[in-house]
Scaffold this motif. Sequence first.
Motif, short mmCIF file in Angstrom:
data_model
loop_
_atom_site.label_atom_id
_atom_site.label_comp_id
_atom_site.label_asym_id
_atom_site.label_seq_id
_atom_site.Cartn_x
_atom_site.Cartn_y
_atom_site.Cartn_z
N ALA A 31 38.94 50.87 43.54
CA ALA A 31 39.77 49.63 43.80
C ALA A 31 40.43 50.05 45.61
CB ALA A 31 40.83 48.33 43.61
N VAL A 32 39.49 50.64 46.29
CA VAL A 32 39.90 51.81 47.28
C VAL A 32 39.49 51.23 48.37
CG1 VAL A 32 40.68 53.65 46.32
CG2 VAL A 32 38.52 53.54 46.91
N TRP A 73 45.29 49.51 43.06
CA TRP A 73 44.67 49.07 41.99
C TRP A 73 44.83 48.15 40.97
CZ3 TRP A 73 44.61 54.61 39.52
CH2 TRP A 73 43.36 55.78 40.35
N LYS A 74 46.72 48.20 41.00
CA LYS A 74 47.27 46.98 40.33
C LYS A 74 47.38 45.96 41.46
CE LYS A 74 49.06 48.72 35.91
NZ LYS A 74 49.55 48.91 34.87
N ALA A 75 48.26 46.07 42.27
CA ALA A 75 47.81 44.67 42.61
C ALA A 75 46.47 43.82 43.51
CB ALA A 75 48.48 44.71 44.19
N ILE A 76 45.34 44.86 43.10
CA ILE A 76 43.74 44.27 43.34
C ILE A 76 43.37 43.57 42.10
CG2 ILE A 76 41.63 44.49 44.27
CD1 ILE A 76 43.62 44.65 46.56
N ASN A 77 43.83 44.20 41.21
CA ASN A 77 42.42 43.57 39.93
C ASN A 77 43.67 43.76 38.62
OD1 ASN A 77 40.26 43.01 38.51
ND2 ASN A 77 40.44 45.53 37.35
N GLY A 78 45.31 43.64 38.41
CA GLY A 78 45.51 43.52 37.27
C GLY A 78 45.91 44.27 36.84
N ASN A 79 45.95 44.11 35.04
CA ASN A 79 44.94 44.66 34.82
C ASN A 79 44.11 44.55 33.91
OD1 ASN A 79 48.08 46.65 33.80
ND2 ASN A 79 48.96 44.39 33.00
N PRO A 106 28.99 37.21 37.49
CA PRO A 106 30.64 37.44 37.79
C PRO A 106 31.50 37.47 37.06
CG PRO A 106 29.67 35.64 38.92
CD PRO A 106 28.27 36.24 38.00
N LEU A 107 31.20 37.48 35.73
CA LEU A 107 31.96 37.88 34.84
C LEU A 107 32.03 38.85 34.13
CD1 LEU A 107 31.55 34.07 33.20
CD2 LEU A 107 33.76 34.43 34.30
N THR A 108 31.11 39.83 34.79
CA THR A 108 31.22 40.72 34.35
C THR A 108 33.23 42.14 34.34
OG1 THR A 108 29.34 41.67 35.16
CG2 THR A 108 30.13 43.69 34.62
N ASP A 109 32.90 42.59 33.68
CA ASP A 109 34.20 43.14 33.33
C ASP A 109 33.73 44.17 35.08
OD1 ASP A 109 36.45 45.30 32.88
OD2 ASP A 109 36.44 45.37 31.21
N PRO A 110 34.68 44.49 35.89
CA PRO A 110 34.07 45.34 36.58
C PRO A 110 34.99 46.94 36.54
CG PRO A 110 36.69 44.24 37.35
CD PRO A 110 35.68 43.62 36.26
N ASN A 111 35.97 47.20 35.99
CA ASN A 111 36.22 48.42 35.38
C ASN A 111 34.77 49.31 34.15
OD1 ASN A 111 38.19 47.77 36.80
ND2 ASN A 111 39.92 48.76 35.40
N GLU A 130 50.40 46.46 53.00
CA GLU A 130 51.80 46.64 52.34
C GLU A 130 51.70 47.89 51.35
OE1 GLU A 130 52.74 42.77 50.47
OE2 GLU A 130 52.07 41.57 52.03
N ILE A 131 50.83 47.58 51.00
CA ILE A 131 51.07 48.73 50.11
C ILE A 131 49.50 50.42 50.00
CG2 ILE A 131 50.11 49.72 47.25
CD1 ILE A 131 51.00 46.43 46.71
N GLY A 132 48.58 49.84 50.65
CA GLY A 132 47.38 51.12 50.49
C GLY A 132 48.06 51.86 52.21
N ASN A 133 49.03 51.52 52.99
CA ASN A 133 49.13 51.93 54.52
C ASN A 133 50.49 52.92 54.20
OD1 ASN A 133 47.47 51.07 56.15
ND2 ASN A 133 48.49 49.41 57.10
#
Length: 547
Positions: free
Chosen positions: A459-460, A187-193, A431-436, A146-149
């Motif tokens: 997140a691409v 990015w926001k859709a995948i990982n919010g803020n 899994p609780l790690t901050d991904p950013n 929806e967004i990436g295309n």
Amino acid sequence: MKNLLPLSLACSLLLWPKSMGADAALMADSKKVSVVEYLYADVSDANTILSTFDSGLLSTYQGKDRAAWEQFYREGRAKLSKKLERFPTSGLSDRDSRAIAAMRKQMKAFTGGGAPFGPTVKCKDAARKEIAYADLKSALVACFVEIGNRLDFEGGKINRVSALDLLHETSDSGRRKAVFFAFVPLWKAINGNNEADSPYRRMMAAAAAEAAKNGSEIDNAARDVGINPAEVEHWLVQILDAWRESSGDAMVEPWDFRFQTGEADRLLGTYIPRESLQPINQRYYRDLGADLEQMGTLYDLAPRPEKAALAYTEFVTHGRMVNGVWKPTVARVSAPYERGGLFVLNELVHENGHVVNITAIRSRPAFVDWPSDLFTEAFADVPSWSTYEPVWQRRYLGHEAPEQLSLRALYSVVVLDVAWSLFELRMFRTPLTDPNALWTEITSRYLRIVPHPELSWWAVRVQLADVPGYMVNYGFGAILTAEMREHTSEGLGAFDTGDSRWYGWLSQQLLRYGSERDTRTLMQNFLGRSVSPQALLQQIHRMKPVS
Ligand SMILES: [Zn+2]
């Protein structure tokens, strides 16, 4: 090692499958198993034909429409389930028992339609906190569609693949930064803020819980090479260290990384217009002894709004022996290509690496299926890495980029995959790690990329949502790619500009087994030793350090 004696045997087996030994290997030992196995082959075909319909490529196949195929699938599948469930496994030969077990397992993965990478829920569903794991993954894949295309850029829309390509090719730094920030809504859709319960972080918590029960792609990759996951991590770090040593100390912004390493893409871009992608690809494979047109491969390479957001390859029908003659596998390639260029061409050649992998399978129906994910992705890069060799470029493009620039362009893409592999490996472990924060730590240390922990710019990749952990098959798979390329060059000679024996030789050595042989045994027999990271490290060390 230049002894090509086994080659003549390879060709005779491939060209004359009627010979006694080959025939027997392609059939069940027991007549009863054979009957079930051929029913399985038909249902398996109907399953992948339905996916082909739902990808939007076809409206009829072999004279039948979707409804007819669906009916055939439903009835066949019901019959097959009954037969497989009740099948007595005592008194069977060992290989027939393994075939029954393989069919039972593979049948569970049949979807009976639905396009691959076609989401079943909407992107906005990812915000629902109570959503089940499978639906959350599907919602995040939907965000890529929806967004990436349709990313907003300069008053128009571009898709994710074009945006990544533009990051290599756009010389105006302001414009490049604008392409990079076109990804923000994705990015926001995948990982919010990046909050603790962002969609991605909830998904990874569920993925890790699931992996604790059934293992992850990373566990599978470790098993396929015969090492443990801690060693996988160590090998990934070794590769990243080798890149760092060759790359100097200057820090680079994330929107400049692909540009800085992509000079070869820019030098050659004008010689690879979109319409030249397929002719170049087909010519290269013809030179490798694989005629893609003759194989009947179906291509669907144009972008469409609802189409899968990434390139992929899948079976349409599965090869099998019919009355003593091999009826070949038919494959299809789907991709959303708006533009040409070397980055895109390399991907198309990779997809066709999957095509030749599955068309080369000569096995009984139970094993006419993909090998492991690790082997599959690693093998597809064996032909595609050649596109970054100057000798290949000279032959197929009529122009070449200097070797050092070509190598940097290729291995910058490889080490990004390695960085994602390490990222996912560590996310699974904690899994609780901050991904950013984790992505920033990896990319600043090894790729010298300026820290931007406020951005989820990792997140691409669709794979991060579709199958968490899958990136290891590219990043760690590069180790197997380098091994296979090196060993093939030793066995056959250089193949960057083609060698008509290539397809037959690799079919015989590696590809004909399909899903029957595990990757560890396959690679051990091929190399005559265990897999090691040395071949890839040597390739990366071909790059002269930047001062
Ligand atoms: Zn692939």
